[in-house]
Every structure is written in structure tokens, then in C-alpha cells.
Design an enzyme around this catalytic site. Structure first.
Site, PDB file in Angstrom:
ATOM      1  CE1 TYR A 133      -3.787  -1.586   5.223  1.00 11.03           C
ATOM      2  CE2 TYR A 133      -3.312   0.677   4.579  1.00 11.03           C
ATOM      3  CZ  TYR A 133      -3.621  -0.628   4.239  1.00 11.03           C
ATOM      4  OH  TYR A 133      -3.752  -0.976   2.915  1.00 11.03           O
ATOM      5  CB  SER A 181      -0.893   0.015   1.242  1.00  8.93           C
ATOM      6  OG  SER A 181      -1.554   1.273   1.350  1.00  8.93           O
TER       7      SER A 181
HETATM    8  N1  LIG Z   1      -8.716  -0.846  -1.092  1.00  5.88           N
HETATM    9  C1  LIG Z   1      -7.705  -0.015  -1.221  1.00  5.88           C
HETATM   10  O1  LIG Z   1      -7.879   1.184  -1.551  1.00  5.88           O
HETATM   11  C2  LIG Z   1      -6.295  -0.493  -0.994  1.00  5.88           C
HETATM   12  C3  LIG Z   1      -5.234   0.376  -1.206  1.00  5.88           C
HETATM   13  C4  LIG Z   1      -3.939  -0.075  -1.009  1.00  5.88           C
HETATM   14  C5  LIG Z   1      -3.712  -1.383  -0.617  1.00  5.88           C
HETATM   15  N2  LIG Z   1      -4.754  -2.204  -0.396  1.00  5.88           N
HETATM   16  C6  LIG Z   1      -4.473  -3.555   0.053  1.00  5.88           C
HETATM   17  O2  LIG Z   1      -5.110  -4.459  -0.828  1.00  5.88           O
HETATM   18  C7  LIG Z   1      -5.533  -5.619  -0.124  1.00  5.88           C
HETATM   19  C8  LIG Z   1      -7.015  -5.843  -0.333  1.00  5.88           C
HETATM   20  O3  LIG Z   1      -7.699  -4.678   0.066  1.00  5.88           O
HETATM   21  P1  LIG Z   1      -9.302  -4.575  -0.082  1.00  5.88           P
HETATM   22  O4  LIG Z   1      -9.647  -3.149   0.124  1.00  5.88           O
HETATM   23  O5  LIG Z   1      -9.728  -5.274  -1.323  1.00  5.88           O
HETATM   24  O6  LIG Z   1      -9.743  -5.386   1.226  1.00  5.88           O
HETATM   25  P2  LIG Z   1     -11.236  -5.753   1.737  1.00  5.88           P
HETATM   26  O7  LIG Z   1     -12.259  -5.446   0.716  1.00  5.88           O
HETATM   27  O8  LIG Z   1     -11.373  -5.122   3.087  1.00  5.88           O
HETATM   28  O9  LIG Z   1     -11.155  -7.330   1.879  1.00  5.88           O
HETATM   29  C9  LIG Z   1     -10.253  -7.874   2.801  1.00  5.88           C
HETATM   30  C10 LIG Z   1     -10.117  -9.344   2.540  1.00  5.88           C
HETATM   31  O10 LIG Z   1      -9.182  -9.863   3.499  1.00  5.88           O
HETATM   32  C11 LIG Z   1      -9.799 -10.929   4.209  1.00  5.88           C
HETATM   33  N3  LIG Z   1      -9.384 -10.917   5.604  1.00  5.88           N
HETATM   34  C12 LIG Z   1      -9.243  -9.861   6.427  1.00  5.88           C
HETATM   35  N4  LIG Z   1      -8.877 -10.271   7.654  1.00  5.88           N
HETATM   36  C13 LIG Z   1      -8.808 -11.619   7.607  1.00  5.88           C
HETATM   37  C14 LIG Z   1      -8.496 -12.629   8.550  1.00  5.88           C
HETATM   38  N5  LIG Z   1      -8.180 -12.347   9.828  1.00  5.88           N
HETATM   39  N6  LIG Z   1      -8.514 -13.901   8.154  1.00  5.88           N
HETATM   40  C15 LIG Z   1      -8.840 -14.220   6.881  1.00  5.88           C
HETATM   41  N7  LIG Z   1      -9.144 -13.318   5.932  1.00  5.88           N
HETATM   42  C16 LIG Z   1      -9.132 -12.029   6.303  1.00  5.88           C
HETATM   43  C17 LIG Z   1     -11.293 -10.682   4.116  1.00  5.88           C
HETATM   44  O11 LIG Z   1     -11.949 -11.940   4.241  1.00  5.88           O
HETATM   45  P3  LIG Z   1     -13.457 -12.082   4.809  1.00  5.88           P
HETATM   46  O12 LIG Z   1     -14.200 -10.872   4.349  1.00  5.88           O
HETATM   47  O13 LIG Z   1     -13.936 -13.343   4.189  1.00  5.88           O
HETATM   48  O14 LIG Z   1     -13.355 -12.189   6.298  1.00  5.88           O
HETATM   49  C18 LIG Z   1     -11.434 -10.088   2.721  1.00  5.88           C
HETATM   50  O15 LIG Z   1     -11.547 -11.079   1.747  1.00  5.88           O
HETATM   51  C19 LIG Z   1      -5.144  -5.376   1.342  1.00  5.88           C
HETATM   52  O16 LIG Z   1      -3.928  -5.999   1.627  1.00  5.88           O
HETATM   53  C20 LIG Z   1      -5.022  -3.879   1.429  1.00  5.88           C
HETATM   54  O17 LIG Z   1      -4.139  -3.470   2.458  1.00  5.88           O
HETATM   55  C21 LIG Z   1      -6.043  -1.789  -0.567  1.00  5.88           C
END
Ligand SMILES: NC(=O)c1ccc[n+]([C@@H]2O[C@H](COP(=O)([O-])OP(=O)(O)OC[C@H]3O[C@@H](n4cnc5c(N)ncnc54)[C@H](OP(=O)(O)O)[C@@H]3O)[C@@H](O)[C@H]2O)c1
Length: 178
Positions: free
Chosen positions: A159, A145
Site C-alpha cells: 500500500y 496517502s
Molecule cells: N481512510 C483513510 O484513512 C485513508 C487515508 C489516506 C488515504 N486514503 C485513500 O483514500 C481513498 C479512499 O479510502 P477509503 O478509506 O474511503 O476506502 P474504502 O472505504 O475502503 O472504499 C474503497 C472504495 O474503493 C472501491 N474499490 C476498491 N477496490 C476496487 C476494485 N478492484 N474495483 C472497483 N472499485 C474498487 C470500493 O468499491 P466497492 O466497495 O464497491 O467494491 C470502495 O468504494 C483510497 O485511495 C485510500 O488509499 C484513505
């Protein structure tokens, strides 16, 4: 560009929603067999697997349970066969105010580091061990990120710190302190 992943098996963590969900769809469209990992959103993961059809399998694990992850990966290897690529996408971004009690504040730091750092490290370790044993080069993708190198707001310090562990600094970005 057409990427052909036919015959490749890929584990995508956090594929029940968000970026992981999209990654799993694209990897599958490129021919890969995808292990659609989820934590709590079983219905979403099962629905994605059903939509994709063959070569798609929902798999559950709470990634904060660090002492179970090595065994879990071995179980996946035995159940499905060699895993050629690992996408460490699952992550948490807990907001906690600077004014919060220390126990609450530290608890969220600990959970953030379990999922965003500990689980990533352990799954990489298990993946590498199995890739060597299975005789393939393997590929690992860790989702970082911008928060890892530019910092984040006070509520998201944990984070930002956790993502700093896998972010590559970019010369155009200077660290920004909130
Ligand atoms: N969205 C952004 O703008 C952004 C920007 C930069 C980086 N990122 C990175 O990209 C990645 C995905 O982000 P996102 O926004 O798509 O995330 P998200 O929509 O919040 O989804 C998170 C995913 O991680 C799983 N997860 C979280 N905690 C868990 C745990 N304890 N055990 C098992 N599974 C777990 C969730 O599973 P369940 O829902 O099934 O529990 C879900 O599938 C992350 O690493 C995030 O830091 C995101």
C-alpha cells in the site's frame, strides 16, 4: 467558499463508501452531475444515487481489470456526455504478513498495484484523451496517502509503495522506515 459545479460532470471512483461516498455527495451538492463508481457494493451506490436524485448515476467496474478500463471510460463518455473531472479515489489496502508465502504476498502486491496505480494511470490517460477531444481543460484529483511518503507498517508495504507513486513529498515529512 461556495464552489459552483453546475454543468460539470464528475466521475468519482470508489464512491460506494468511505471518502468517495462523501466526495460524491459534496460534488453533487455543489451542482455537479456525479458518476458514482462502485466495484462490488452495488446496493450502496444505487442507494446514494437514489438519495441524491437527479444528476447522480451509479456505474460499475472492477478496477483491477486493467485491459477493460480504456473502453469503459469511452463507454461512460458516450453514455453520459463529456466528463469534466475525474476523482481517482478507489483504492485497496491489503494487509499481508512478511511471513506469508511468496505467492500470496506477491499476489496482494499485484492486486494493490493494479487498483492503486494501474487503474489510476489508465483512467488519467483515457480522461486526458477525451478532455482534449471534447475541448475542455478537465481536472484530475488523485487521492494519495501519507503512507506514500512516510512508509507504512510491514503488513502494508504494498500500500505504501503504491501510494508513493502519486504522493507529493512534503518538506515537513521525512521518510520513515518501519
Ligand atoms: N481512510 C483513510 O484513512 C485513508 C487515508 C489516506 C488515504 N486514503 C485513500 O483514500 C481513498 C479512499 O479510502 P477509503 O478509506 O474511503 O476506502 P474504502 O472505504 O475502503 O472504499 C474503497 C472504495 O474503493 C472501491 N474499490 C476498491 N477496490 C476496487 C476494485 N478492484 N474495483 C472497483 N472499485 C474498487 C470500493 O468499491 P466497492 O466497495 O464497491 O467494491 C470502495 O468504494 C483510497 O485511495 C485510500 O488509499 C484513505
Amino acid at each position: 467558499m461556495r464552489v459552483d459545479l453546475t454543468g460539470k460532470r464528475v466521475l468519482v471512483t470508489g464512491a460506494s463508501r468511505g471518502i468517495g461516498h462523501a466526495l460524491a455527495r459534496h460534488l453533487h451538492a455543489a451542482g455537479a452531475e456525479v458518476l458514482i463508481h462502485f466495484g462490488r457494493q452495488e446496493q450502496a451506490a444505487v442507494e446514494l444515487a437514489r438519495t441524491l436524485g437527479e444528476r447522480a448515476h451509479p456505474v460499475q467496474m472492477d478496477l483491477s481489470k486493467l485491459d477493460t478500463l480504456s473502453t469503459w471510460f469511452t463507454d461512460l463518455r458516450e453514455r453520459f456526455g463529456p466528463i469534466h473531472a475525474l476523482v481517482n479515489n478507489a483504492g485497496v489496502a491489503h494487509a499481508v504478513a512478511m511471513e506469508a508465502e511468496e505467492a500470496e504476498w506477491l499476489g496482494l502486491w499485484e492486486h494493490t498495484f493494479q487498483v492503486n496505480v494501474g487503474a489510476v494511470a489508465l483512467l488519467c490517460k483515457a480522461f486526458i484523451r477525451h478532455a482534449i477531444a471534447d475541448g475542455h481543460a478537465g481536472r484530475i484529483v488523485n487521492i494519495a496517502s501519507r503512507a506514500g511518503f512516510r512508509g507504512d507498517t510491514p503488513e502494508y508495504l504494498a500500500y505504501g509503495a503504491s501510494k508513493g507513486c502519486c504522493a507529493q513529498p512534503h518538506p515537513q515529512h521525512r521518510p520513515v522506515l518501519w
